[in-house]
Each structure stands twice: as structure tokens, then as C-alpha cells.
Design a protein around this motif. Sequence first.
Motif, short mmCIF file in Angstrom:
data_model
loop_
_atom_site.label_atom_id
_atom_site.label_comp_id
_atom_site.label_asym_id
_atom_site.label_seq_id
_atom_site.Cartn_x
_atom_site.Cartn_y
_atom_site.Cartn_z
N THR A 107 -26.86 -12.01 -63.69
CA THR A 107 -26.77 -13.19 -63.76
C THR A 107 -25.46 -13.81 -63.20
OG1 THR A 107 -27.42 -12.64 -66.10
CG2 THR A 107 -26.47 -14.94 -65.85
N TRP A 108 -24.50 -13.00 -62.81
CA TRP A 108 -23.19 -13.13 -62.41
C TRP A 108 -23.64 -13.65 -60.70
CZ3 TRP A 108 -19.53 -15.05 -64.91
CH2 TRP A 108 -19.19 -14.73 -66.09
N LEU A 110 -26.30 -14.33 -59.20
CA LEU A 110 -27.21 -15.48 -59.29
C LEU A 110 -26.44 -16.82 -59.45
CD1 LEU A 110 -30.58 -14.16 -60.71
CD2 LEU A 110 -30.00 -14.72 -58.38
N SER A 111 -25.30 -16.67 -60.01
CA SER A 111 -24.56 -18.09 -60.33
C SER A 111 -23.53 -18.02 -59.40
CB SER A 111 -23.88 -17.97 -61.70
OG SER A 111 -23.13 -16.91 -62.06
N GLY A 112 -23.48 -16.94 -58.43
CA GLY A 112 -22.46 -17.30 -57.38
C GLY A 112 -21.22 -16.29 -57.52
N GLN A 113 -21.17 -15.59 -58.78
CA GLN A 113 -19.89 -14.91 -58.92
C GLN A 113 -19.99 -13.46 -58.87
OE1 GLN A 113 -16.98 -15.87 -60.17
NE2 GLN A 113 -17.51 -18.16 -60.00
N ASN A 114 -20.20 -13.03 -57.36
CA ASN A 114 -20.33 -11.66 -57.10
C ASN A 114 -19.32 -10.87 -57.44
OD1 ASN A 114 -21.15 -13.81 -54.78
ND2 ASN A 114 -22.89 -12.05 -54.48
N VAL A 115 -17.91 -11.29 -57.51
CA VAL A 115 -16.81 -10.52 -58.05
C VAL A 115 -16.74 -10.22 -59.41
CG1 VAL A 115 -15.25 -11.23 -56.18
CG2 VAL A 115 -15.48 -12.33 -58.40
N LYS A 116 -17.77 -10.51 -60.10
CA LYS A 116 -18.29 -10.21 -61.50
C LYS A 116 -19.14 -9.40 -61.78
CE LYS A 116 -15.38 -14.14 -63.03
NZ LYS A 116 -15.15 -15.58 -63.73
N CYS A 117 -19.84 -8.97 -60.63
CA CYS A 117 -21.14 -8.15 -60.92
C CYS A 117 -20.81 -6.78 -61.47
CB CYS A 117 -21.85 -7.87 -59.39
SG CYS A 117 -23.25 -6.92 -59.32
N PRO A 118 -21.73 -6.38 -62.26
CA PRO A 118 -21.45 -5.03 -62.91
C PRO A 118 -21.54 -3.89 -61.73
CG PRO A 118 -23.69 -5.94 -63.88
CD PRO A 118 -22.73 -7.02 -62.92
N HIS A 119 -22.37 -4.15 -60.81
CA HIS A 119 -22.26 -3.30 -59.47
C HIS A 119 -21.31 -3.64 -58.58
CE1 HIS A 119 -26.65 -2.57 -61.13
NE2 HIS A 119 -26.02 -1.46 -61.20
N PHE A 120 -20.32 -4.48 -58.91
CA PHE A 120 -19.29 -5.19 -57.65
C PHE A 120 -18.39 -3.79 -57.32
CE2 PHE A 120 -14.89 -5.74 -56.48
CZ PHE A 120 -14.95 -6.74 -55.64
N GLY A 121 -18.36 -3.84 -55.90
CA GLY A 121 -17.52 -2.77 -55.35
C GLY A 121 -17.10 -3.14 -53.93
N ILE A 122 -16.60 -2.43 -53.26
CA ILE A 122 -16.16 -2.39 -51.78
C ILE A 122 -16.93 -1.52 -50.82
CG2 ILE A 122 -14.18 -2.43 -50.16
CD1 ILE A 122 -12.40 -2.94 -52.55
N ILE A 123 -17.46 -1.98 -49.91
CA ILE A 123 -18.19 -1.28 -48.92
C ILE A 123 -17.26 -0.16 -48.21
CG2 ILE A 123 -19.20 -1.18 -46.60
CD1 ILE A 123 -20.91 -3.89 -47.29
#
Length: 352
Positions: A107-108, A110-123
Amino acid sequence: MAPAVATPVPILSEGRAAVWEEPTGAAGVRVRERPLTEPVPGAVSVEIRGASINHLDLWMAHGAQRVTPPRVIGADGAGVVRASSDPRWRAGDEVVIYPVVCDWECTWCLSGQNVKCPHFGIIGEHSDGTACEVFHVDARNLYPKPPGLSWPEAAAFPLTFLTAWRMLTTRARLQPGETVLVVGAGAGVAVAAIVIARHLGARVFATSRSEVKRKRAIELGAEAAFDSTDFSKAVRQASGGGVDVVFEHVGPATLNESMRSVVMGGRVVLCGSTSGVDAQLRLARLFFGQMDLLGSTMGNASDFEAVLKAIDEGMRPVVDSTYPLSEVQAALTRLDAAEQFGKVVLSVSEGR
Ligand SMILES: [Zn+2]
């Protein structure tokens, strides 16, 4: 933790790659060869031309991050599409990589909030990284390489400009004509902040322990640059009472001076704390000063797109130095010695 909604496309580093193998700093990162594969559905493989390194790579190499080796380093990369399973990209396209790990489907996201994604991380931290010959990543992580940039420049900007852009715009709401103090000028993210703040029409001040770096900051458009100790008095004097925004990434060593440097109702925005994880704050400054103390990390795909637009308008990253991939240890050592002004880039072979 939100339920997983999709299996993210695996991120793979192939060919010759700079692999962190043991927590001994730069010496623990070695060039190894990995077999090449074809991209899985949703993925694109990119022949990396340039990959830049960040302090994050160094912390990881010293074993300071919660990462188990082996791990290919590097968040930043630019190169040429080798093979694509996605119709948006074809072999030969020149691309830069949005340096965020996310699933693109929650949901995050898809709403443009990638930084709040539960899978968020840094390459390069939460996945293998870009310091390799062939990098596989989700097609949605790719953007056309700005045509005006060289390969080292295209590899230099993603993580630092993404981070600094979000800090100054989305978080600190910097306006044209406002004043910004960038502490620790020299670090990649701080140099990005000076460039971005100037691009946005702000007045910039900077601090650095190094006279050479203070001079470089002024060449980049800072009005004045001060030594890193007890800088707030000089900043208040030069800015006529304090700056509107302080750009922080140093943390405990400078944070109280940063908080003394802002005007009433000023904003202090922080993306890191290279001088330690715990800070003692004079809280009265925070509440009596009506101050906003803002945290920020990385940025959304929309922030990355805004950076690309600003580059189209003429904004340029600063490359400190370029090393061949085979000299990754020397590149990391330069960063470890804090000698750099701008980004240290690894140049990777011209195809294979
Ligand atoms: Zn997501």
C-alpha cells in the motif's frame, strides 16, 4: 510488520564484484568473480559503468551494520541495460539506479511512499550492491541516465542527492531566499546539500574541519564556511541572526551547535550521525526556539524523479575521485581517511 504482499524481485550482483567478506574495514572487501545469469521476470540486468561508494559501505566493511557477509557493496550505480524481461527497457539503454530496496507492491509503495515500505532498505546494505560488472534489479528501480552526465557523475549522485533532496525539500520545506547551514561539508551528502540548496535559490553557509574543504564549499556557492568547532556564533553573525535550516549528518559532535545556529522557528534536519549514535541535547533550545528537529532517510521514487529533473535543469554532482573496481580497497581507504570532497566512484569495465 505488515504482511508481505509480494516477493520482491531478487537483486543480484554478478561478474567481477567488490565483495565484503570479513569485518576488517577496506581490507575485508575483495574482488571476486560470480557467474552471469539471465534476468528473472520483472528484472533487468545492467552492465555497470560506474558505482560510487558511501560511508555506509565503510561501516559495513568494519562490521558496524547488522549485515552478515558476503555482501557486494555499493548503493549507487549507472550503466547500460544488458538484458531485460520488462518491456520498458531494452538492451543498450543507458540507465541510473534508484538506490532503494522495496517491494513496489504494498500500500505504501503504491501510494508513492517507498520509504515506508515494510521491505524498505538500501541497495548494497539490505541486498547485494552495485559494485559489480552486471547488476540485476527490479525494472522499476531504473531511470534513463541524464544525458549531460558522464558515467562517474551518473554513478555519483543517486544516494546522496536523493537523501539531501528529501531532507531539504519534503522535510525542511526550504524556500528560495532562505538560509541553510550545511555542517561537515566534504561528505558526499553534504556536498549534495550545498548543490541542491543553491539550485533551489537558498543562501548557503558551511562548516568543515578542513580549510581545503571550506574553500571548496565556497567555490560551490556557499557564502562563507567556518571551522567545525563552536561555529554557531559565526553563523549567526554571518546570516544576520541565524539560519532557517541546518543540514545535519554528523550528530553528537555538532548537533547542539547546529541547534544554536537556527532562527526562532528554524528547522534542523538530520539523516545520519557519523560522530556517534547517542546525543545529549539542550532541550530548552528545541521548545523555546519553536524548533523542528526532523529525521529523514533516503527518499521516494518521486524524490528521485525531482532530482533527475533538477539535473536536467543544470544541477551537477561533484566527483572527488575515480578508482577502477580492482582498486576498491584504495577507494574505501580514501573515504576512511575523510579526505574526499564529493563522491568516490568506482569505474567498472566497458562491457564484457
Ligand atoms: Zn512496498
